[in-house]
Design an enzyme around this catalytic site. Structure first.
Site, mmCIF file in Angstrom:
data_model
loop_
_atom_site.group_PDB
_atom_site.id
_atom_site.type_symbol
_atom_site.label_atom_id
_atom_site.label_comp_id
_atom_site.label_asym_id
_atom_site.label_seq_id
_atom_site.Cartn_x
_atom_site.Cartn_y
_atom_site.Cartn_z
ATOM 1 N N LYS A 55 0.802 -1.231 0.000
ATOM 2 C CA LYS A 55 0.000 0.000 0.000
ATOM 3 C C LYS A 55 0.833 1.278 0.000
ATOM 4 O O LYS A 55 0.362 2.332 -0.448
ATOM 5 C CB LYS A 55 -0.942 0.001 1.206
ATOM 6 C CG LYS A 55 -2.110 -0.983 1.108
ATOM 7 C CD LYS A 55 -3.142 -0.499 0.115
ATOM 8 C CE LYS A 55 -4.426 -1.325 0.213
ATOM 9 N NZ LYS A 55 -5.487 -0.796 -0.642
ATOM 10 N N SER A 309 0.432 -10.023 -0.310
ATOM 11 C CA SER A 309 0.201 -8.575 -0.303
ATOM 12 C C SER A 309 0.527 -7.886 1.011
ATOM 13 O O SER A 309 0.757 -6.682 1.034
ATOM 14 C CB SER A 309 -1.259 -8.287 -0.665
ATOM 15 O OG SER A 309 -2.123 -8.911 0.272
#
Length: 416
Positions: A55, A309
């Protein structure tokens, strides 16, 4: 990618902006998974990113393109945790003010990490039960204070930043054939997928969502971006009621397949990655590997990359993760047992009903005033799931009246 959105996406420029800011994360060949699925499986380790998720890429790429005036007024974001840490890190790096909205249920580990990365430059506001709840509050605050909102996924600059995962990936492995990606709001899939489709048109892109929050699958099935009315929040990094409009438009074009996986199976993957590969992943970070069973035939003999992720997993959640895994695997069962009103009934249950590999993990009488002869809540952990029918048979043979709580969602939620 043949789409009008292509003109907005410059992944090489984003890659250059992020140099010296993000970490070029490892692309690791995994021998265990490769042998299991008879192919070459690589893990793109975004759990090793500076903020332990990808992110940061999208957040910094967008913030670095704001004007001096916008930067002086500060930024706002809404996040379930990982985007918050990316924005917090960016605010500290740029020395600007940030106000970060997070759901009240956000794991404490993610809250503390956000505070640490912001280190005096950010203010945290915990509100609402879901990402969508805190998003509404964040947008109201942004408008009222003349600040700039940094979307977690639905902005082309954010999507560009997430796409730099693909730029790195092709530097390390020029010829992947299948990419398996987790999907929450769709920013990673839109960015990474767009870049890879442009570079390797024949590549296969597979998206994965948690079964309890299938917002992208629902939207793709209906042909329009569709908000869910209710979601399971367990896979907090991918549990959104509605994906982004921009990300949906891109994913609708580029995804070759879209899957969902049960939350309990995600928990099993988390435990196996930790125990067998020494990899710590959060629930969203385990989605891609969890999906491999469902696509075994499609990936045989191919070069496959699973995107890990994120690794922001709160250690305090491990008991819940283990419990969900055991329930999904059929290794843990709960019963209401009404013991016969005869001497030695409890001892009989332990000696005659339990198998050699079975273990009582929970025992409590439901009616505190009827100990020894009232109904009891009993949790039993099995060594093998296949032992369950024999356990039920022994209960019947020894005249124990039982209710299988695992099969009754209302009872399970109330008692367990």
């Amino acid at each position: 990618m043949d789409t009008d959105t292509q003109v907005h996406l410059d992944f090489d420029a984003a890659y250059n902006r992020l140099k010296g800011v993000v970490r070029h994360t490892a692309l690791e060949y995994n021998a265990r998974l490769s042998a299991k699925y008879e192919c070459e499986i690589y893990l793109k380790r975004e759990d090793q990113q500076i903020v332990r998720s990808y992110k940061l890429r999208g957040a910094y790429n967008m913030i670095s393109q704001l004007s001096d005036e916008q930067l002086s007024r500060g930024v706002v974001c809404a996040s379930a945790g990982n985007h918050a840490q990316g924005v917090a890190y960016s605010c500290k790096r740029k020395d600007i003010k940030g106000v970060i909205f997070m759901p009240e249920i956000t794991p404490q580990q993610k809250v503390k990490q956000t505070e640490m990365f912001g280190n005096g430059n950010v203010e945290l506001v915990l509100t609402g039960d879901t990402f969508d709840d805190c998003l509404r509050e964040a947008l109201i605050y942004t408008e009222a204070n003349g600040m700039t909102f940094i979307p977690p996924f639905d902005d082309f600059r954010t999507i560009e930043g997430q796409g730099t995962v693909g730029v790195e990936l092709l530097q390390d492995l020029p010829n992947p054939e299948v990419i398996v990606m987790p999907i929450g709001g769709g920013g990673l899939a839109a960015g990474l997928g767009s870049y890879l489709k442009d570079q390797i048109p024949g590549i296969k892109l597979i998206g994965v969502e948690p079964e309890g929050a299938p917002s992208m699958l629902t939207s793709l099935t209906k042909g329009e971006n569709t908000a869910l009315t209710d979601i399971d929040r367990f896979v907090d990094g991918a549990a959104v009621k509605r994906v982004g409009d921009k990300t949906f438009a891109i994913c609708r074009e580029i995804l070759d397949d879209m899957l969902t996986v049960p939350e309990g199976k995600v928990c099993t993957t988390i435990l196996r990655l930790y125990n067998e590969d020494a990899i710590v992943v959060e629930p969203a970070g385990a989605l891609a590997v969890t999906a491999l069973d469902a696509i075994r035939d499609q990936i045989k003999c191919k070069r496959v990359v699973c995107i890990i992720s994120g690794g922001n997993n709160d250690i305090e959640r491990m008991a819940e993760i283990k419990e969900k895994s055991l329930l999904y695997e059929g290794l843990k069962h709960y019963f209401i047992v009404r013991f016969p009103q005869r001497p030695g009934a409890l001892k009989l249950f332990v000696t005659n009903v339990l198998g050699p590999g079975d273990d009582i993990t929970r025992f409590e009488f439901i009616k505190k005033t009827s100990r020894e002869n009232g109904p009891a809540l009993v949790g039993i952990e099995l060594k093998n799931a296949e032992d369950y029918p024999a356990l039920l048979q022994r209960m019947e043979e020894n005249r124990f009246n039982v209710i299988e709580i695992n099969k009754d969602a209302t009872l399970f939620e109330y008692l367990v």
